[in-house]
Enzyme design. Structure first.
Site, PDB file in Angstrom:
ATOM      1  N   SER A 265       3.166  12.135  -2.141  1.00 43.27           N
ATOM      2  CA  SER A 265       2.719  11.780  -0.789  1.00 43.27           C
ATOM      3  C   SER A 265       3.385  12.677   0.237  1.00 43.27           C
ATOM      4  O   SER A 265       4.273  13.457  -0.079  1.00 43.27           O
ATOM      5  CB  SER A 265       3.069  10.311  -0.483  1.00 43.27           C
ATOM      6  OG  SER A 265       2.502   9.436  -1.420  1.00 43.27           O
ATOM      7  N   SER A 303      -1.932  10.679  -3.291  1.00 41.12           N
ATOM      8  CA  SER A 303      -1.098  11.166  -2.200  1.00 41.12           C
ATOM      9  C   SER A 303      -1.268  10.278  -0.977  1.00 41.12           C
ATOM     10  O   SER A 303      -2.335  10.255  -0.356  1.00 41.12           O
ATOM     11  CB  SER A 303      -1.466  12.608  -1.855  1.00 41.12           C
ATOM     12  OG  SER A 303      -0.551  13.156  -0.941  1.00 41.12           O
ATOM     13  N   ASP A 305      -0.779   9.961   2.572  1.00 37.97           N
ATOM     14  CA  ASP A 305      -0.524  10.899   3.668  1.00 37.97           C
ATOM     15  C   ASP A 305      -0.674  10.179   5.005  1.00 37.97           C
ATOM     16  O   ASP A 305      -1.792   9.860   5.434  1.00 37.97           O
ATOM     17  CB  ASP A 305      -1.474  12.085   3.584  1.00 37.97           C
ATOM     18  CG  ASP A 305      -1.364  12.810   2.243  1.00 37.97           C
ATOM     19  OD1 ASP A 305      -0.228  12.975   1.765  1.00 37.97           O
ATOM     20  OD2 ASP A 305      -2.406  13.174   1.677  1.00 37.97           O
TER      21      ASP A 305
END
Length: 394
Positions: A265, A303, A305
């Site tokens: 991340s 991920s 984000d």
């Protein structure tokens, strides 16, 4: 030793650190690269936005604890009674960020922004709330919205041990200061990995020309994600032979094969001294994902984000205070958008170049980006001059 590195060394000495200390950082501009169109502020850091402070608590214990806390204070005063306008953008929601819904709803931040690992978010929220309630003037406060972000450092760190304590969180908050910011394998970046190499904390800033208001935009990243590393447009990951899907591309070319399981991340914190509304801060936050894309991120499935953006202008001193009518018009936002993209991009580069090789849980080792090979790749691509690659830069 330059005055800048002396300042960084002194900062590292006063930040509470458990275990090994970080060696001297190397930033991407020290290699001779100056990415982007706009120039950086004096420290090329989030703290170039006046009043913004950053602090770390680094935990390196035994063979398996490689984690920490990074805290960002939008200003050094009473945040609860002097809130800053803010916004959040979720690039990909595979994450455990706390406090973002109230920021989205009300458009303000009222606590330090704390970054740590995935399983210590609860500890960080509780410690931040306790710290806020203990501040003078908050004796009657009954609701606090702590903003906490995370990335998963479980490859290098014994994340299930939940080693971050409330005291660690408070130490990071109270050690926060302006000036140069320690980068690489420190704080919340101690156990992170990014783009095939050791990740970490990175920061950068952009100072707009006078014609665009001379405003500053700063970015700080907790880089812990996968992708195909590109630096200033150069396919560095491919040339170093380390990038997502490499085995598939080189062996079979089968695009249906799933991606890597260590996508990780990225937490991004943006600050500006431009008088922008929460709505336009959210627009800036969205542009930070473009900066992430420039580095080779494709925001993979795993991920998480998240982007948290705030302005140090038009602060809210109490709920009844009117917002000053001095906000930038939409037509003046484009320079801030480009500054956001560039600062985010370079912050990731600094996280990578400043990081050190780390061995942690179960003997897992994540190598630092090889700077000699990187310098050669950038020189061959015409991005740096052989005579300029050894001069330290801000």
């Amino acid at each position: 030793m330059s005055l800048r590195w002396l300042a960084v060394s002194l900062l590292l000495c006063i930040v509470p650190i458990t275990g090994m200390a970080q060696s001297e950082s190397v930033r991407v501009r020290d290699l001779g690269l100056a990415p982007g169109l706009f120039g950086p502020g004096p420290h090329n850091a989030l703290t170039d936005v006046a009043g913004v402070q950053v602090g770390h608590r680094t935990l390196v214990e035994g063979d398996s604890v490689r984690t920490g806390v990074t805290a960002i204070r939008p200003h050094g005063g009473d945040l609860f009674h002097d809130k800053v306008p803010a916004a959040v953008h979720v690039g990909n929601g595979f994450g455990k960020a706390a406090g973002v819904l109230q920021v989205q709803e009300l458009g303000t931040i009222e606590t330090p922004i704390v970054l740590t690992n995935t399983l210590d978010v609860g500890t960080a929220v509780a410690a931040t709330v306790d710290w806020m309630l203990d501040q003078p003037g908050n004796e009657e406060v009954s609701s606090v919205n702590a903003v906490v972000g995370e990335t998963n450092d479980g490859v290098l760190n014994d994340i299930r041990g939940q080693h971050v304590t409330g005291d660690d969180v408070v130490a990071a908050i109270e050690s926060a200061s302006g000036g140069p910011v320690a980068e690489g394998s420190v704080g919340a970046g101690t156990g992170t990995r990014a783009l095939g190499w050791k990740g970490g904390i990175g920061t950068s800033s952009r100072l707009l020309p006078d014609a665009y208001g001379a405003y500053t935009v700063g970015a700080l990243v907790q880089a812990n994600y996968g992708g195909v590393l590109r630096i200033d447009g150069v396919p560095v990951g491919e040339r170093l032979g380390r990038y997502d899907f490499r085995s598939v591309v080189e062996e079979t070319g089968d695009e249906e094969t799933p991606g890597p399981d260590d996508a990780g991340s990225c937490m991004i914190v943006l600050a500006t001294d431009a008088p922008v509304s929460p709505r336009n801060l959210e627009r800036m936050a969205r542009r930070a994902m473009l900066g992430l894309a420039r580095t080779g991120s494709y925001a993979s499935n795993g991920s998480g984000d998240f982007v948290v953006a705030f302005s140090t202008q038009n602060r809210r001193a109490g709920d009844a205070a009117p917002r000053p009518d001095s906000l930038l018009r939409n037509a003046r936002m484009s320079p801030l958008f480009l500054a956001t993209v560039e600062a985010t991009e370079e912050a990731v580069y600094n996280a990578l170049t400043a990081a050190t090789t780390v061995t942690g849980r179960d003997g897992h080792t994540q190598e630092a980006l090889p700077l000699d090979r990187l310098r050669a790749i950038l020189r061959d691509a015409g991005r740096i001059d052989v005579n300029e690659s050894d001069a330290p830069r801000p």
